[in-house]
Enzyme design. Structure first.
Site, PDB file in Angstrom:
ATOM      1  N   ARG A 118       0.611  -1.290   0.107  1.00 34.01           N
ATOM      2  CA  ARG A 118       0.168   0.033  -0.038  1.00 34.01           C
ATOM      3  C   ARG A 118       0.893   1.206   0.209  1.00 34.01           C
ATOM      4  O   ARG A 118       0.339   2.561   0.156  1.00 34.01           O
ATOM      5  CB  ARG A 118      -1.041   0.021   1.213  1.00 34.01           C
ATOM      6  N   LYS A 224       7.034  22.587 -14.951  1.00 32.92           N
ATOM      7  CA  LYS A 224       6.305  21.288 -14.623  1.00 32.92           C
ATOM      8  C   LYS A 224       5.944  21.366 -13.131  1.00 32.92           C
ATOM      9  O   LYS A 224       4.930  21.255 -12.738  1.00 32.92           O
ATOM     10  CB  LYS A 224       6.963  20.107 -14.831  1.00 32.92           C
ATOM     11  N   HIS A 245      -1.145  14.950 -26.347  1.00 31.71           N
ATOM     12  CA  HIS A 245      -1.045  13.587 -25.684  1.00 31.71           C
ATOM     13  C   HIS A 245      -2.294  12.725 -26.163  1.00 31.71           C
ATOM     14  O   HIS A 245      -2.245  11.487 -26.344  1.00 31.71           O
ATOM     15  CB  HIS A 245      -0.891  13.418 -24.332  1.00 31.71           C
TER      16      HIS A 245
HETATM   17  P1  NAD Z   1      12.023   4.848 -22.044  1.00 32.91           P
HETATM   18  O1  NAD Z   1      12.116   4.692 -20.549  1.00 32.91           O
HETATM   19  O2  NAD Z   1      11.750   3.724 -22.987  1.00 32.91           O
HETATM   20  O3  NAD Z   1      13.478   5.237 -22.610  1.00 32.91           O
HETATM   21  C1  NAD Z   1      13.999   5.350 -23.888  1.00 32.91           C
HETATM   22  C2  NAD Z   1      15.250   4.441 -24.250  1.00 32.91           C
HETATM   23  O4  NAD Z   1      16.283   4.702 -23.808  1.00 32.91           O
HETATM   24  C3  NAD Z   1      15.062   2.903 -23.502  1.00 32.91           C
HETATM   25  O5  NAD Z   1      15.512   2.034 -24.556  1.00 32.91           O
HETATM   26  C4  NAD Z   1      15.719   2.897 -22.276  1.00 32.91           C
HETATM   27  O6  NAD Z   1      16.306   1.765 -21.876  1.00 32.91           O
HETATM   28  C5  NAD Z   1      16.968   3.818 -23.081  1.00 32.91           C
HETATM   29  N1  NAD Z   1      17.862   4.729 -22.193  1.00 32.91           N
HETATM   30  C6  NAD Z   1      17.280   5.165 -21.043  1.00 32.91           C
HETATM   31  N2  NAD Z   1      18.266   6.015 -20.599  1.00 32.91           N
HETATM   32  C7  NAD Z   1      19.527   5.990 -21.343  1.00 32.91           C
HETATM   33  C8  NAD Z   1      20.761   6.552 -21.296  1.00 32.91           C
HETATM   34  N3  NAD Z   1      21.035   7.465 -20.529  1.00 32.91           N
HETATM   35  N4  NAD Z   1      21.633   6.173 -22.222  1.00 32.91           N
HETATM   36  C9  NAD Z   1      21.149   5.158 -23.294  1.00 32.91           C
HETATM   37  N5  NAD Z   1      19.996   4.614 -23.286  1.00 32.91           N
HETATM   38  C10 NAD Z   1      19.097   5.082 -22.262  1.00 32.91           C
HETATM   39  O7  NAD Z   1      11.269   6.175 -22.717  1.00 32.91           O
HETATM   40  P2  NAD Z   1      11.357   7.639 -22.040  1.00 32.91           P
HETATM   41  O8  NAD Z   1      11.228   8.537 -23.362  1.00 32.91           O
HETATM   42  O9  NAD Z   1      12.284   8.004 -21.267  1.00 32.91           O
HETATM   43  O10 NAD Z   1       9.925   7.571 -21.444  1.00 32.91           O
HETATM   44  C11 NAD Z   1       8.458   7.332 -22.039  1.00 32.91           C
HETATM   45  C12 NAD Z   1       7.545   6.763 -21.142  1.00 32.91           C
HETATM   46  O11 NAD Z   1       7.451   7.979 -19.928  1.00 32.91           O
HETATM   47  C13 NAD Z   1       6.274   6.579 -21.723  1.00 32.91           C
HETATM   48  O12 NAD Z   1       5.726   5.311 -21.014  1.00 32.91           O
HETATM   49  C14 NAD Z   1       5.534   7.412 -21.123  1.00 32.91           C
HETATM   50  O13 NAD Z   1       3.992   7.370 -21.073  1.00 32.91           O
HETATM   51  C15 NAD Z   1       6.052   7.761 -19.825  1.00 32.91           C
HETATM   52  N6  NAD Z   1       5.819   9.256 -19.485  1.00 32.91           N
HETATM   53  C16 NAD Z   1       5.230   9.514 -18.110  1.00 32.91           C
HETATM   54  C17 NAD Z   1       5.024  10.691 -17.803  1.00 32.91           C
HETATM   55  C18 NAD Z   1       4.735  10.819 -16.159  1.00 32.91           C
HETATM   56  O14 NAD Z   1       4.222  12.180 -16.074  1.00 32.91           O
HETATM   57  N7  NAD Z   1       4.856   9.820 -15.489  1.00 32.91           N
HETATM   58  C19 NAD Z   1       5.193  11.958 -18.558  1.00 32.91           C
HETATM   59  C20 NAD Z   1       5.697  11.656 -19.773  1.00 32.91           C
HETATM   60  C21 NAD Z   1       5.963  10.534 -20.197  1.00 32.91           C
HETATM   61  N1  GLY Z   2       3.162  14.477 -18.141  1.00 29.31           N
HETATM   62  C1  GLY Z   2       1.740  14.834 -17.853  1.00 29.31           C
HETATM   63  C2  GLY Z   2       1.782  15.174 -16.499  1.00 29.31           C
HETATM   64  O1  GLY Z   2       2.673  14.849 -15.641  1.00 29.31           O
HETATM   65  O2  GLY Z   2       0.840  15.334 -16.083  1.00 29.31           O
END
Ligand code: NAD
Ligand code: GLY
Length: 361
Positions: A118, A224, A245
């Site tokens: 939790r 943000k 989005h």
């Molecule tokens: P990801 O986590 O898939 O990373 C992209 C790629 O880069 C992966 O292959 C990863 O292993 C690699 N990688 C990571 N760091 C690296 C580094 N320093 N050097 C080399 N390779 C590296 O993708 P992302 O773009 O970081 O994140 C996308 C995700 O985030 C989506 O699932 C999206 O829905 C989510 N997201 C969440 C929020 C939130 O507020 N929680 C906001 C935006 C996006």
């Molecule tokens: N990336 C959208 C949010 O954090 O609200």
């Protein structure tokens, strides 16, 4: 080092931004609660950076959880690997989870922290530009469902966010560009000055100029943090962070998770939102061109893939967390550097955008 605060009263937390922070035990250690620590990373980031984090955490003899890499693994099934590791090690309710990786690892580790027994504390160490400017801040955590992106999740704020800008050195070019999509987003939702700065500095960002990157990360995190502090659970204002989005998630789901990067979907989605705003008379054609030009210069798509029809896109867009009582709500630019959330878009206009803003159209 730059330190920003996400001001959430007694749950406020710092965002540390600088080069070389992975080795800084003075930042990480004060954020750890309890006697157990588990570091969650993936098969790509682990070999690059896990050892350095483990060294700092050596006194805790940390548990390592290495997840498969990819958006297609952001599922409840894969998340269960984290719970299995924590239970096997008899981790208690004071165990601190450390997310080391991009947004996928961060969202999954955060959701594990929100739900394990939790709720346990967690720390974000984002290693992609996208995670450093967006997903590690604000406490949105979760996983995908085959029918919809990020549909299963929880709000759970981290203890701190540690952004080591050196980690961007190993990031592939297309992943850097994906992060720039979310950076451009901040300009469009409420920071015209930043949008203009991005127009002037896009080449430096693509060349990975350290000062330009550090500034873009700081400004994005500050934007943000302000929005999250004002509306943590997205009662209103925070929805603006979803500019592009609804379109982007539809593309990501439609082509299959992992085939379009999240940032690519957001980039095309912002251009589609701009196109719709123009049709509504909310954005001048020259401002739409400015947005498309900046997105293109960031080496990002401006259109949805032609493999998805406008009808498919519309159907996919109806699975969105902003839908209320079956009614689609969209974030759209209203003037350059400002955006609004609206439920009043004529269906015919939306269909025109979906038809026109596909690759072949
Ligand atoms: P990801 O986590 O898939 O990373 C992209 C790629 O880069 C992966 O292959 C990863 O292993 C690699 N990688 C990571 N760091 C690296 C580094 N320093 N050097 C080399 N390779 C590296 O993708 P992302 O773009 O970081 O994140 C996308 C995700 O985030 C989506 O699932 C999206 O829905 C989510 N997201 C969440 C929020 C939130 O507020 N929680 C906001 C935006 C996006
Ligand atoms: N990336 C959208 C949010 O954090 O609200």
């Amino acid at each position: 080092m730059k330190t920003l605060q996400v001001d959430l009263g007694d749950r406020r937390y710092p965002i540390f931004i600088d080069a070389g922070l992975l080795n800084r035990s003075d930042l990480l250690v004060p954020c750890i609660q309890g006697s157990r620590v588990a570091v969650i990373t993936n098969t790509t980031v682990g070999p690059l950076y896990l050892e350095r984090v483990l060294q700092v955490l050596a006194p805790w003899n940390p548990i390592k959880v290495i997840l498969p890499d990819g958006e297609q693994f952001k599922t409840l099934e894969v998340l269960n690997q984290v719970f299995t590791a924590l239970l096997t090690e008899r981790c208690d309710r004071k165990t601190t989870l450390v997310a080391l990786g991009g947004g996928v690892v961060g969202d999954m580790a955060g959701f594990a922290a929100a739900t394990y027994q939790r709720g346990v504390p967690f720390i974000q160490i984002p290693t992609t530009l996208l995670a450093q400017v967006d997903s590690s801040v604000g406490g949105k955590t979760g996983v995908n469902h085959p029918l919809g992106k990020n549909m299963i999740g929880a709000f759970h704020q981290p203890q701190c966010v540690i952004i080591d800008t050196d980690t961007l050195a190993s990031l592939p070019d297309n992943e850097l560009s994906a992060g720039l999509a979310e950076v451009i987003k901040y300009g469009l939702i409420g920071d015209l000055e930043f949008f203009s700065w991005l127009e002037q500095n896009m080449d430096a960002l693509l060349a990975r100029d350290p000062q330009a990157l550090a500034y873009a990360i700081e400004r994005s995190c500050a934007d943000k943090a302000r929005v999250v502090a004002a509306d943590e659970r997205e009662a209103g204002l925070r929805a603006l962070l979803n500019l592009g989005h609804t379109f982007g998630h539809a593309i990501e789901t439609g082509v299959g998770y992992g085939n379009w990067l999240h940032g690519e979907g957001v980039a095309a989605g912002m251009c589609m939102a701009a196109d719709l705003s123009r049709r509504l008379g909310w954005l001048k054609p020259e401002d739409v061109t400015r947005i498309q030009t900046l997105v293109r210069r960031a080496r990002l798509p401006t259109h949805a893939p032609k493999s998805l029809s406008s009808t498919q896109l519309r159907e996919l867009m109806s699975v969105d967390k902003k839908v209320e009582a079956g009614k689609l709500r969209l974030v759209l630019p209203k003037g350059l550097g400002q955006s609004v959330i609206t439920a009043d878009v004529q269906p015919a206009l939306l269909l025109e955008t979906l038809e026109q803003c596909r690759e072949s159209a």
